[in-house]
Write an enzyme that holds these catalytic residues in place. Structure first.
Site, mmCIF file in Angstrom:
data_model
loop_
_atom_site.group_PDB
_atom_site.id
_atom_site.type_symbol
_atom_site.label_atom_id
_atom_site.label_comp_id
_atom_site.label_asym_id
_atom_site.label_seq_id
_atom_site.Cartn_x
_atom_site.Cartn_y
_atom_site.Cartn_z
ATOM 1 N N GLU A 8 -40.291 -40.639 76.256
ATOM 2 C CA GLU A 8 -40.903 -41.989 76.655
ATOM 3 C C GLU A 8 -40.083 -42.511 77.905
ATOM 4 O O GLU A 8 -40.911 -43.082 78.571
ATOM 5 C CB GLU A 8 -41.119 -42.841 75.322
ATOM 6 C CG GLU A 8 -42.108 -42.137 74.371
ATOM 7 C CD GLU A 8 -41.906 -42.632 73.041
ATOM 8 O OE1 GLU A 8 -41.025 -42.428 71.996
ATOM 9 O OE2 GLU A 8 -42.640 -43.916 72.562
ATOM 10 N N ASN B 163 -36.264 -50.649 76.828
ATOM 11 C CA ASN B 163 -37.219 -50.832 75.572
ATOM 12 C C ASN B 163 -36.406 -51.924 74.665
ATOM 13 O O ASN B 163 -35.280 -51.857 74.260
ATOM 14 C CB ASN B 163 -36.840 -49.497 74.822
ATOM 15 C CG ASN B 163 -37.910 -49.545 73.644
ATOM 16 O OD1 ASN B 163 -38.551 -50.625 73.195
ATOM 17 N ND2 ASN B 163 -38.149 -48.540 72.978
ATOM 18 N N ARG C 201 -40.782 -50.890 78.268
ATOM 19 C CA ARG C 201 -41.849 -50.591 77.251
ATOM 20 C C ARG C 201 -42.495 -51.913 76.512
ATOM 21 O O ARG C 201 -41.733 -52.523 75.913
ATOM 22 C CB ARG C 201 -41.102 -49.577 76.168
ATOM 23 C CG ARG C 201 -41.971 -49.265 75.021
ATOM 24 C CD ARG C 201 -41.328 -48.606 73.790
ATOM 25 N NE ARG C 201 -42.210 -48.625 72.936
ATOM 26 C CZ ARG C 201 -41.917 -48.429 71.512
ATOM 27 N NH1 ARG C 201 -40.894 -49.052 70.837
ATOM 28 N NH2 ARG C 201 -42.999 -48.174 70.551
ATOM 29 N N ARG D 275 -43.915 -45.561 55.880
ATOM 30 C CA ARG D 275 -45.319 -46.102 55.919
ATOM 31 C C ARG D 275 -46.009 -45.132 55.000
ATOM 32 O O ARG D 275 -46.041 -43.988 55.153
ATOM 33 C CB ARG D 275 -45.913 -46.468 57.075
ATOM 34 C CG ARG D 275 -45.114 -47.455 58.051
ATOM 35 C CD ARG D 275 -45.677 -47.667 59.363
ATOM 36 N NE ARG D 275 -45.026 -48.219 60.444
ATOM 37 C CZ ARG D 275 -44.611 -47.873 61.505
ATOM 38 N NH1 ARG D 275 -45.130 -46.708 61.985
ATOM 39 N NH2 ARG D 275 -43.919 -48.271 62.418
ATOM 40 N N HIS E 234 -47.953 -45.141 70.039
ATOM 41 C CA HIS E 234 -47.215 -43.914 70.608
ATOM 42 C C HIS E 234 -47.753 -43.260 71.892
ATOM 43 O O HIS E 234 -47.688 -42.094 71.977
ATOM 44 C CB HIS E 234 -47.340 -42.662 69.553
ATOM 45 C CG HIS E 234 -46.260 -42.950 68.548
ATOM 46 N ND1 HIS E 234 -46.437 -42.545 67.183
ATOM 47 C CD2 HIS E 234 -44.920 -43.657 68.252
ATOM 48 C CE1 HIS E 234 -45.548 -42.859 66.238
ATOM 49 N NE2 HIS E 234 -44.683 -43.511 66.921
#
Ligand code: ADP
Length: 400
Positions: free
Chosen positions: A385, A8, A92, A242, A181
């Site tokens: 993940e 990643n 990823r 956010r 996601h």
């Protein structure tokens, strides 16, 4: 047995993990930080506790990948004995646009598509590409696989992905809901379905990934049907920093009062959400602690957080025939017993009934936390993940 390296790659960091597949056995993982600075740092850990920790100059990703290689084959704390042991590398990649709905073997066409999608993910896709190119240079004989964050949501129907904007904005500028996601939602919904001994083809799941970034996804019969993040990860529920959904007119209102485009971009992405609302932190633990000792702003921030998530759960439930499983994951979903309680409180009318004792006792493990008579099972599933990326890479290699 196949050895798979999962990468990643971010703009200044690389996270990696090595798996033996199909056994799903992690043989170690590492994190390289501060790439591009005078002194970088690499820390790699093995399940037996052996640690490789080193500070070294890391002027660029090429140097970082060299260190990654040294760490992997280190005589003392390495994970493998030679690079030739690696069969495949799973990467990823944040944005696959409308081009990819599954994971794919990387070739020139895939690289061109990732490049084309830089305009949609300007912070992430360039770093992901650097990781891919470096891995291809250093491991030229390995199969390299791209696993896209957006791919799982390519099953959304136009009803869910189109915005109420002039049609040409979609045709000309590719403005639509992409969702993110995806790898996490696919993994945790799959695990929850297994946990409940059901089959994906007749199970509907609402999955709540609640970490620093957060998104809710409705998965009908194994396919993503709707998701709260949109054209970018800014849309949806309130997150660590956010804002999530706001009235877009607020932006013009603030611009008229002197805020620049750059100010608003920074404020909405980095200074809003739980940090902005609580005024103290983006970390849920800090906010829960302050709320417990009477901080009113923090209490309200927690209420906003849970309320917005319930709103999405309700909206998604209304668009599915029934909801069989509600699953919680991500740092908050997996660990915060209180937040799960806050969110589920009032979902009873939808037949989603939490068992308070099971919720408390379950803590952060995988398990079922709903009451026996709840129509919808509520589960906690720690996300993974990296494992999902390793699985996809293994499946592609195995099918060759
Ligand atoms: P990221 O999206 O960066 O991967 P994580 O999934 O690790 O983030 O989630 C980070 C969030 O999880 C933080 O807000 C942190 O406070 C929260 N968290 C972690 N452990 C707990 C806990 N025990 N109780 C409440 N919140 C927690």
């Amino acid at each position: 047995m196949h050895t798979i390296l999962v990468i990643n790659c971010g703009s200044s960091s690389i996270k990696y993990e090595v798996y033996r597949m199909p056994d799903r056995e992690s043989i170690g993982k590492g994190l390289i930080e501060r790439i591009g600075q005078d002194m970088g740092h690499i820390c790699q850990k093995r399940p037996d506790g052996k640690v490789y920790d080193s500070n070294a100059p890391m002027p660029d990703h090429k140097a970082a990948m060299e260190h990654l290689k040294s760490a992997l084959i280190d005589g003392e704390a390495g994970l493998i004995s030679s690079m030739a042991e690696i069969h495949g590398v799973g990467h990823r990649v944040v944005h696959g646009g409308e081009e990819y709905s599954t994971s794919v073997t990387i070739d020139d066409k895939v690289i061109a598509a990732i490049e084309k999608n830089i305009e949609l993910a300007p912070l992430h896709n360039p770093a992901n590409l650097i990781g891919i190119r470096e891995a291809m240079n250093q491991l030229p004989d390995c199969t390299q696989v791209a696993v896209f964050d957006t791919a799982f949501h390519q099953t959304l129907s136009p009803a869910a992905y189109l915005y109420g904007l002039p049609r040409e904005f979609y045709d000309k500028y590719r403005i639509r809901r992409y969702g993110f996601h995806g790898t996490s939602h696919r993994y945790v919904s799959g695990e929850a379905i297994k946990l409940m001994k059901r089959h994906p083809s007749n199970t509907n799941v609402i999955s709540c990934h609640l970490g620093n970034g957060a998104s809710i996804t409705a998965i009908a019969n194994g396919k993503s049907m709707d998701t709260s993040m949109g054209f970018t990860p800014l849309e949806g529920v309130v997150m660590g920093t956010r804002s999530g959904d706001i009235d877009p007119q607020i932006l013009f209102y603030l611009m008229e009062r002197g805020f620049s485009k750059e100010d608003l971009n920074r404020i909405l992405n980095k200074e809003s959400g739980m940090l902005g609302l609580s005024g103290i932190s983006n970390d849920m633990r800090d906010i829960e602690e302050a709320a417990a000792s009477g901080n009113k702003q923090c209490r309200e921030a927690l209420d906003v957080y849970a309320y917005r998530i319930r709103k999405y759960i309700g909206a998604f439930a209304a668009n599915m025939v029934r909801t069989d499983i509600l699953v919680f994951t991500g740092g908050i979903g997996e660990n915060s017993v209180k937040m799960r309680e806050r969110i589920c409180h009032r979902l009873e009318s939808l037949g989603i009934i939490l068992d308070d004792e099971r919720n408390r006792e379950n803590g952060n493990r995988q398990g079922v936390i709903s009451a026996d008579y709840s129509k919808t099972a509520i589960c906690v599933v720690p996300t993974n993940e990296e494992l999902q990326i390793a699985r996809d890479t293994y499946e592609i290699i195995d099918g060759m």
